[in-house]
Design a protein around this motif. Structure first.
Motif, PDB file in Angstrom:
ATOM      1  N   VAL A   1       5.328  15.211  -1.651  1.00  9.91           N
ATOM      2  CA  VAL A   1       5.000  16.636  -1.627  1.00  9.91           C
ATOM      3  C   VAL A   1       3.923  16.859  -0.569  1.00  9.91           C
ATOM      4  O   VAL A   1       2.877  16.201  -0.586  1.00  9.91           O
ATOM      5  N   THR A   2       4.183  17.777   0.350  1.00  6.25           N
ATOM      6  CA  THR A   2       3.258  18.059   1.445  1.00  6.25           C
ATOM      7  C   THR A   2       2.802  19.510   1.388  1.00  6.25           C
ATOM      8  O   THR A   2       3.622  20.415   1.210  1.00  6.25           O
ATOM      9  N   ARG A   3       1.516  19.720   1.529  1.00 10.41           N
ATOM     10  CA  ARG A   3       0.965  21.076   1.530  1.00 10.41           C
ATOM     11  C   ARG A   3       1.122  21.673   2.925  1.00 10.41           C
ATOM     12  O   ARG A   3       0.568  21.171   3.894  1.00 10.41           O
TER      13      ARG A   3
ATOM     14  N   GLY B   1       4.173  27.365  -0.290  1.00 15.09           N
ATOM     15  CA  GLY B   1       3.128  26.661   0.442  1.00 15.09           C
ATOM     16  C   GLY B   1       3.279  25.149   0.436  1.00 15.09           C
ATOM     17  O   GLY B   1       2.444  24.444   1.000  1.00 15.09           O
ATOM     18  N   TYR B   2       4.344  24.636  -0.222  1.00 13.81           N
ATOM     19  CA  TYR B   2       4.549  23.197  -0.297  1.00 13.81           C
ATOM     20  C   TYR B   2       5.972  22.842   0.127  1.00 13.81           C
ATOM     21  O   TYR B   2       6.892  23.647  -0.024  1.00 13.81           O
ATOM     22  N   SER B   3       6.135  21.642   0.628  1.00 11.16           N
ATOM     23  CA  SER B   3       7.460  21.112   0.907  1.00 11.16           C
ATOM     24  C   SER B   3       7.583  19.751   0.241  1.00 11.16           C
ATOM     25  O   SER B   3       6.576  19.076   0.007  1.00 11.16           O
ATOM     26  N   ASP B   4       8.777  19.347  -0.091  1.00  9.62           N
ATOM     27  CA  ASP B   4       8.959  18.059  -0.749  1.00  9.62           C
ATOM     28  C   ASP B   4      10.214  17.382  -0.237  1.00  9.62           C
ATOM     29  O   ASP B   4      11.161  18.030   0.195  1.00  9.62           O
TER      30      ASP B   4
ATOM     31  N   LYS C   1       0.821  -1.203   0.000  1.00  6.19           N
ATOM     32  CA  LYS C   1       0.000   0.000   0.000  1.00  6.19           C
ATOM     33  C   LYS C   1       0.855   1.253   0.000  1.00  6.19           C
ATOM     34  O   LYS C   1       1.724   1.434   0.852  1.00  6.19           O
ATOM     35  N   ALA C   2       0.640   2.103  -0.982  1.00  2.99           N
ATOM     36  CA  ALA C   2       1.276   3.416  -1.060  1.00  2.99           C
ATOM     37  C   ALA C   2       0.465   4.246  -2.050  1.00  2.99           C
ATOM     38  O   ALA C   2      -0.060   3.709  -3.026  1.00  2.99           O
ATOM     39  N   HIS C   3       0.358   5.540  -1.799  1.00  7.18           N
ATOM     40  CA  HIS C   3      -0.472   6.387  -2.659  1.00  7.18           C
ATOM     41  C   HIS C   3       0.017   6.384  -4.097  1.00  7.18           C
ATOM     42  O   HIS C   3      -0.769   6.336  -5.039  1.00  7.18           O
ATOM     43  N   TRP C   4       1.332   6.437  -4.279  1.00  8.49           N
ATOM     44  CA  TRP C   4       1.845   6.504  -5.642  1.00  8.49           C
ATOM     45  C   TRP C   4       1.710   5.162  -6.359  1.00  8.49           C
ATOM     46  O   TRP C   4       1.589   5.112  -7.577  1.00  8.49           O
TER      47      TRP C   4
END
Length: 292
Positions: A177-179, A261-264, A151-154
């Motif tokens: 990538v995190t908002r 506004g995002y970090s990665d 299981k992983a989103h990507w």
């Protein structure tokens, strides 16, 4: 594109083989996933952990495979009910009978509304001229499980839709990538009791830096000597904070990227293809991420 949790058309008109038994593994991914969620993975009759799909009205007595005639059940209750109708099986448990009847009256109106929207969105996407296919969350989960991926989103993104049934997910380090947002409008800082302890200035940029910028800091001497990078938190005093260290002066910093506004960051855990999988190709003759 994964647009809905469940496909209501498959649930209301399941395409099932006549000879398929109710305990079969090919009963229908959409139906099974929907019933498990609806009954919170508990048996509708006894409340214990459910295991399989059960017909309220048996097929031998005119029961259909429509979702309105199905519940989630444990093996023991399924076998005990056998060829009985719901009313016959729960004749001595009127409270359970009423609860199941009320639950079965719950309509699929919300899901149907989302489904109506997805077809409009599909038409709009096709206007770009690219091939577009859609799938449900239950289908994505089934594709991932059948191919043995974790299981992983990507990974789910590669397994969406019909073409997601056969994809090759190569060993990759996905970019996360995190908002984060762009800060807040709080003008007064408070303590844990809610009392004001400090006031904030309307000014956001200090010494050319703003909170949220990704920076590079090189400190050549002192207790904090070293090289640091990350999202900076600025102060009017010129003493800035990084995730690794606090209290570095602005003269040590260089801007790598303005805050958006995002970090990665790259995920530390790699997801690898199962060793037993053949190198399947899909998505127009290429792998899930454009690999040959």
């Amino acid at each position: 594109m994964e647009l809905v949790s469940f496909d209501t058309q498959k649930m209301m008109n399941p395409d099932m083989e006549q000879g398929e038994d109710q305990k079969g593994t090919r009963f229908g991914t959409e139906v099974r996933a929907y019933l498990r969620q609806k009954w919170e993975d508990k048996c509708a009759y006894c409340g214990k952990k459910g295991e399989e799909v059960e017909r309220l009205a048996p097929r031998s007595r005119g029961g259909s495979n429509r979702v309105t005639n199905l519940v989630w059940s444990c093996r023991k209750c399924n076998e005990a009910k056998g060829n009985l109708t719901l009313e016959e099986f729960l004749a001595k448990k009127p409270a359970v009978l009423r609860r199941i009847q009320q639950q079965q009256q719950t309509s699929l109106v919300d899901s149907a509304a989302v489904n109506a929207t997805k077809y409009r969105l599909l038409d709009e996407l096709k206007r770009f001229g690219y091939p577009v296919e859609m799938g449900s969350g239950a289908q994505t989960s089934s594709n991932r499980h059948q191919q043995g991926y974790e299981k992983a989103h990507w990974v789910d993104a590669a397994c969406v839709g019909p073409s997601g049934e056969q994809v090759r997910v190569a060993p990759l380090k996905p970019l996360k990538v995190t908002r984060r947002g762009r800060g807040n409008r709080q003008m007064c800082g408070t303590n844990k009791y809610g009392f004001p302890i400090r006031h904030r200035s309307c000014q956001k940029v200090f010494f050319g830096f703003q909170t949220g910028n990704r920076v590079w800091a090189v400190v050549t001497s002192g207790k904090k000597a070293g090289t640091y990078s990350g999202r900076v938190s600025v102060r009017a005093t010129g003493s800035f904070k990084l995730p690794q260290v606090d209290g570095l002066y602005h003269r040590f910093f260089s801007t790598l990227r303005k805050g958006d506004g995002y970090s990665d960051s790259f995920s530390e855990r790699q997801v690898r293809s199962p060793p037993f999988l053949p190198l399947l190709q899909a998505r127009g003759g290429k792998g899930a991420f454009g690999e040959g």
